[in-house]
Design an enzyme around this catalytic site. Structure first.
Site, PDB file in Angstrom:
ATOM      1  N   GLY A  98       3.001   5.053  -4.832  1.00 41.77           N
ATOM      2  CA  GLY A  98       3.263   3.716  -5.377  1.00 41.77           C
ATOM      3  C   GLY A  98       2.069   2.814  -5.194  1.00 41.77           C
ATOM      4  O   GLY A  98       0.961   3.284  -4.928  1.00 41.77           O
ATOM      5  N   ASN A  99       2.274   1.524  -5.352  1.00 36.76           N
ATOM      6  CA  ASN A  99       1.193   0.564  -5.113  1.00 36.76           C
ATOM      7  C   ASN A  99       1.786  -0.747  -4.593  1.00 36.76           C
ATOM      8  O   ASN A  99       2.996  -0.899  -4.523  1.00 36.76           O
ATOM      9  CB  ASN A  99       0.348   0.357  -6.375  1.00 36.76           C
ATOM     10  CG  ASN A  99       1.168  -0.189  -7.521  1.00 36.76           C
ATOM     11  OD1 ASN A  99       1.648  -1.303  -7.475  1.00 36.76           O
ATOM     12  ND2 ASN A  99       1.358   0.623  -8.568  1.00 36.76           N
ATOM     13  N   TYR A 100       0.928  -1.674  -4.231  1.00 35.41           N
ATOM     14  CA  TYR A 100       1.367  -2.902  -3.552  1.00 35.41           C
ATOM     15  C   TYR A 100       1.801  -4.024  -4.496  1.00 35.41           C
ATOM     16  O   TYR A 100       2.016  -5.138  -4.049  1.00 35.41           O
ATOM     17  CB  TYR A 100       0.250  -3.426  -2.652  1.00 35.41           C
ATOM     18  CG  TYR A 100      -0.001  -2.570  -1.432  1.00 35.41           C
ATOM     19  CD1 TYR A 100       0.998  -2.390  -0.488  1.00 35.41           C
ATOM     20  CD2 TYR A 100      -1.229  -1.957  -1.234  1.00 35.41           C
ATOM     21  CE1 TYR A 100       0.783  -1.601   0.635  1.00 35.41           C
ATOM     22  CE2 TYR A 100      -1.458  -1.173  -0.117  1.00 35.41           C
ATOM     23  CZ  TYR A 100      -0.450  -1.000   0.816  1.00 35.41           C
ATOM     24  OH  TYR A 100      -0.661  -0.245   1.917  1.00 35.41           O
ATOM     25  N   SER A 101       1.926  -3.756  -5.780  1.00 33.06           N
ATOM     26  CA  SER A 101       2.332  -4.832  -6.698  1.00 33.06           C
ATOM     27  C   SER A 101       3.700  -5.400  -6.276  1.00 33.06           C
ATOM     28  O   SER A 101       4.631  -4.653  -5.998  1.00 33.06           O
ATOM     29  CB  SER A 101       2.422  -4.282  -8.123  1.00 33.06           C
ATOM     30  OG  SER A 101       3.060  -5.227  -8.941  1.00 33.06           O
TER      31      SER A 101
END
Ligand code: C5P
Length: 398
Positions: free
Chosen positions: A209-212
């Site tokens: 995933g990512n930190y958005s």
């Protein structure tokens, strides 16, 4: 005639400028609005409820109960009834109570129950206005989405000269009319918004995933809905509340799910804003059960390319307006221009990762908007809500 039939709660707190509230009320009623006046106890010391109820055609509300009949005045019903709440004058005390949720009078309880937009027109002596406490409370209210109608400089009731005079009733009416025309400016438009990260599953308990945070996309959906658009918000995993108004939210997990949801709704829309941080790759296989750790050694995982939602929609966009985002670390403008071209976007919003006030999981953003015709607009750091306003302005400007 934008005011015709609009429900406005006019809050009046105890400042000398309360005498101007009668003119404000008269102008609103003349414009066709239905106005319910709510006063604080000290407001009544400055202007009589009799004057205000005569002008509004409704009894003024200021106590929780009517003393002789025991009738209860429902702040909740008032909050639901209002299309807009305007507090003019707003004293330092009222601003402080609003900012901190101190619900000890009918005006503040109504404010806390208000579902729609709230404006305040502060009025006080220059030193009270300039005091750190008042300024802190105004900053808190602004962050909560309250619109501040800045006071003017001039001679004050104390005969001192400085900033603190309540804005004139005619100008407050102009701001109220501007608010209602903004609310209707995107009526009939349908906009698709993607927001948040995507999660690409490795097995039932792990993902890439990512930190958005989704904050920018949710702010955009909120701003569009505030202006009367119908919004389809396709959200990756994030825990933000759905903005009020005509927002239908579709929760998705992976890039593939996000693409399917976008493809299902894009044709029906006039525009799409793609603010999601979509994972570029996903594991080739997602294990059906939790992958066990080997006794020793490393692990390899093959990643395959995810579909590019922006490019896919760009190929079939017709005359729909397509807006993308670019989060760049270097050669920012050049890279953003390349992306706009490759993905067939009409507009790209550039935020630089080098900028401490822009990017993931922040409440502020600092953007440059680049349009297809080459026009570039750089904005200072602002709250994501204000940034959303700039983006929507730029998309739909005539
Ligand atoms: O190429 P890059 O990922 O930097 O492009 C960013 C823009 O493209 C954003 O608007 C993002 O939402 C969109 N995008 C997409 N699908 C992807 C990757 C990015 O829609 N797979």
């Amino acid at each position: 005639m934008i005011l015709k039939g609009k429900h406005i709660v006019l809050g009046i707190s105890g400042g000398i400028a309360a005498y101007k509230s009668a003119t404000l009320l008269r102008l609103l009623v003349k414009g066709g609005a239905e106005v319910q006046v709510v006063m604080t106890p000290s407001g009544k010391e400055f202007i009589t409820p009799v004057t205000l109820s005569a002008l509004s055609g409704k009894p003024v509300v200021s106590e929780f109960f009517t003393a002789n009949t025991g009738e209860w005045h429902s702040h909740v019903d008032l909050g639901l009834w209002a299309d807009l709440m305007v507090i003019a004058p707003a004293t330092a005390s009222t601003l402080g109570k609003m900012a901190n949720g101190i619900a000890d009078n009918m005006l503040i309880t109504t404010y806390l129950s208000a579902k729609e937009h709230v404006m305040v027109a502060p009025s006080m002596d220059l030193d009270m206005f300039a005091s750190p406490s008042t300024q802190r409370n105004l900053a808190l209210l602004k962050a909560d989405g309250v619109e501040i109608i800045e006071p003017k400089s001039g001679e004050l009731a104390s005969h001192l000269v400085g900033k603190g005079r309540m804005e004139e009733p005619e100008e407050i009416v102009r701001r109220i009319e501007a608010f209602f025309s903004r609310c209707e400016s995107l009526g009939g438009k349908k906009v698709l918004v993607t927001a948040g990260p995507t999660y690409e599953n490795i097995d039932p308990v792990r993902f890439i995933g990512n930190y958005s945070s989704g904050k920018m996309g949710f702010a955009l959906a909120g701003e569009l809905a505030r202006r009367g658009a119908e919004v389809t918000l396709v959200a990756g995993p994030c825990s933000l509340p759905t903005p009020p108004g005509k927002v239908s939210r579709i929760d998705v997990v992976s890039a593939k799910d996000m693409l399917s949801a976008c493809e299902a709704h894009f044709d029906d829309c006039d525009a799409a804003i793609l603010s999601a941080a979509v994972a570029d790759y996903r594991p080739e296989v997602c294990a059906e059960s939790k992958i066990k750790r080997e006794k020793e050694g490393d692990m390899e995982m093959r990643l395959v390319r995810n579909p590019d939602i922006a490019s896919t929609l760009g190929k079939r966009k017709g005359n729909r307006l397509l807006v993308g985002f670019a989060l760049e670390t270097d050669n920012e403008v050049e890279n953003a221009l390349g992306k706009m071209e490759r993905k067939n976007l009409d507009m790209i919003v550039l935020n630089s990762l080098k900028d401490p006030e822009a990017g993931f999981n922040k409440d502020t953003n600092k953007i440059t908007i680049i349009r297809r015709d080459g026009e570039q607009m750089s904005f200072p750091s602002k709250s994501k809500q204000e940034v959303a306003g700039d983006i929507v302005d730029c998309m739909f400007r005539q």
